[in-house]
Design a protein around this motif. Structure first.
Motif, short mmCIF file in Angstrom:
data_model
loop_
_atom_site.label_atom_id
_atom_site.label_comp_id
_atom_site.label_asym_id
_atom_site.label_seq_id
_atom_site.Cartn_x
_atom_site.Cartn_y
_atom_site.Cartn_z
N GLN A 5 0.83 -1.20 0.00
CA GLN A 5 0.00 0.00 0.00
C GLN A 5 0.87 1.25 0.00
O GLN A 5 1.94 1.28 0.61
CB GLN A 5 -0.92 0.00 1.22
N VAL A 6 0.39 2.27 -0.67
CA VAL A 6 1.10 3.55 -0.72
C VAL A 6 0.88 4.29 0.60
O VAL A 6 -0.25 4.50 1.03
CB VAL A 6 0.60 4.41 -1.89
N LYS A 7 1.98 4.64 1.24
CA LYS A 7 1.92 5.35 2.52
C LYS A 7 2.03 6.86 2.33
O LYS A 7 1.38 7.64 3.02
CB LYS A 7 3.06 4.87 3.43
N ILE A 15 5.48 7.90 -5.75
CA ILE A 15 5.42 7.23 -4.46
C ILE A 15 6.70 7.47 -3.67
O ILE A 15 7.80 7.25 -4.18
CB ILE A 15 5.18 5.72 -4.66
N LYS A 16 6.57 7.90 -2.41
CA LYS A 16 7.71 8.09 -1.52
C LYS A 16 7.90 6.89 -0.60
O LYS A 16 9.01 6.39 -0.44
CB LYS A 16 7.53 9.35 -0.67
N TYR A 17 6.80 6.43 0.04
CA TYR A 17 6.89 5.33 1.00
C TYR A 17 5.75 4.35 0.77
O TYR A 17 4.65 4.74 0.40
CB TYR A 17 6.82 5.84 2.44
N CYS A 18 6.04 3.08 1.01
CA CYS A 18 5.03 2.03 0.96
C CYS A 18 4.99 1.31 2.31
O CYS A 18 5.93 1.39 3.09
CB CYS A 18 5.35 1.02 -0.14
N HIS A 21 1.59 -5.45 5.28
CA HIS A 21 1.08 -6.11 6.48
C HIS A 21 2.21 -6.85 7.18
O HIS A 21 3.16 -7.31 6.54
CB HIS A 21 -0.04 -7.08 6.10
N ASP A 22 2.14 -6.98 8.51
CA ASP A 22 3.22 -7.61 9.26
C ASP A 22 3.40 -9.08 8.87
O ASP A 22 4.54 -9.58 8.85
CB ASP A 22 2.99 -7.47 10.77
#
Length: 428
Positions: A5-7, A15-18, A21-22
């Motif tokens: 997911q795009v953060k 996109i800078k951060y993705c 899920h753990d």
């Protein structure tokens, strides 16, 4: 399937951060270890045999100074501020990231001539500023000066130790012809006039030099620049900006910005997408940037204006920037009590932040204004009455209002913003 997911996104939508899920992270770490792609050292019982073969290691545990790593190690990522593994024998190492400068032996960097990416953080301290040993600034300059392949250099020394002479710190970096990206965090390096780096694309953050009067830096391929002017006239700075043809992101900080505010004469006028302006003026006198000379690049996507004291409401001017998607105003229009957003204005704006506009009392939002606005944040506007036009912002997804006077406005805001999924009201 939304596994990744795009953060966070940059001003241009990239996109800078993705985030993942753990459970997916655990699976990825397991497969990376099986394929000898990456090993995560998170506890003392980590498989030493895997570490001795790994090409990429991520360290999440402080007890790592005695780790035996492969001589074929290519990447070392550290996520703590204590002891570090000695990587002086890993001559093929290309990436070193998140290394804390506190309490480490800088000798670990000796001989790493193949490094391409280097990220150092922390605080050397005044007591180390003049030392030549393996904990001092001079030694670090010496070591970095031998790295002839560095492409990305990120050094954040923090804000402590104001007597630490950072303006002359790491001047050896300007002789590295391979440099492409330089970040210096909250400390600004002094950019000498003789600098000639044809590969440099990113430069954050630097300050001007009095000797610019005799010559200007030559950075023909620069795309991102963060520049603070303390010693030169803005005419000299304008001459330097006139040499930059490929600039897409610009941050300027200093006083008398109005001298160069008409940007139509600059070669990057049509290409600039991100602009940040910090007007340092403790007396808060009106800026020369009156709206009749508000000549901003037409294709701006991101605009941030800080402490610029305009003579008029600038909203009717800014809304004509038809590509603008993000706007931040902080401490502007301190003498004005009203701003106005006209119908069909800001037809592409998605994010709007209004910070510390202390005298603002009334914000008129006409129906049809801000049709694409998704995120709105209001901070420190203590006198601002609740804008009735908030009901017209039908696409608003997130509203954050932080103010000491919110207690009496809360019910009114909630009634006007029933259509907003995320509503946060904080009392300062």
């Amino acid at each position: 399937m939304s596994l990744i997911q795009v953060k966070s996104r940059d001003f241009d939508g990239s996109i800078k951060y993705c985030c993942i899920h753990d459970l997916l992270r655990d699976l990825a770490i397991q497969k990376a270890k099986e394929d000898n792609f990456l090993v995560v050292y998170s506890h003392p019982d980590c498989d030493q045999q895997s570490l001795s073969k790994a090409r990429r290691v991520a360290v999440h545990h402080p007890d790592c100074d005695k780790l035996m790593m492969s001589q074929n190690l290519r990447t070392l990522l550290c996520f703590h501020g204590k002891a570090l593994p000695n990587c002086s024998k890993q001559k093929l190492l290309k990436v070193v990231s998140n290394i804390s400068l506190e309490r480490i032996d800088l000798g670990m960097f000796e001989g790493l001539t193949q490094l391409r990416y280097m990220c150092l953080k922390g605080y050397l301290g005044d007591k180390y500023s003049g030392r030549d040993d393996k904990y001092g600034k001079r030694y670090l300059e010496k070591v970095i000066g031998t790295m002839n392949c560095i492409q990305t250099l990120q050094i954040d020394l923090g804000t402590r130790g104001q007597t630490f002479n950072t303006y002359n710190f790491l001047n050896c970096a300007w002789s590295m012809k391979t440099l492409r990206h330089v970040w210096t965090g909250s400390r600004r390096l002094e950019l000498p006039p003789s600098t000639e780096l044809s590969n440099l694309q990113t430069l954050e953050a630097v300050t001007t030099n009095e000797s610019w009067k005799t010559g200007l830096p030559h950075l023909p391929n620069l795309r991102t620049l963060c520049l603070e002017n303390k010693s030169c006239s803005w005419m000299v700075v304008a001459d330097f900006l006139g040499t930059l043809n490929n600039l897409i992101s610009l941050t300027l900080r200093g006083s008398f910005l109005g001298d160069i505010f008409d940007m139509r004469k600059f070669p990057f006028y049509q290409n600039l997408q991100s602009l940040r302006l910090w007007y340092d003026n403790s007396e808060e006198t009106p800026s020369k940037m009156a709206t009749d000379v508000f000549m901003l690049p037409p294709h701006l996507i991101y605009l941030q204006i800080n402490c610029c004291h305009f003579q008029q409401d600038v909203m009717p001017v800014l809304e004509n920037l038809h590509c603008l998607k993000s706007l931040t105003t902080c401490g502007v229009n301190k003498t004005h009590r009203k701003i106005r957003c006209l119908a069909k204005g800001f037809n592409q704006l998605e994010k709007l932040w209004l910070y510390n506009i202390t005298m603002l009392e009334d914000w008129e939002i006409e129906e049809g204004a801000l049709p694409t606005l998704r995120e709105l944040e209001i901070y420190g506007c203590e006198k601002l009455c609740v804008p009735q036009g908030l009901r017209h912002l039908t696409n608003l997804q997130k509203l954050t209002w932080r103010s000491a006077s919110n207690e009496g406005k809360e019910n009114e805001i909630r009634n006007l913003c029933k259509h907003v999924p995320s509503l946060t009201l904080n009392y300062l």
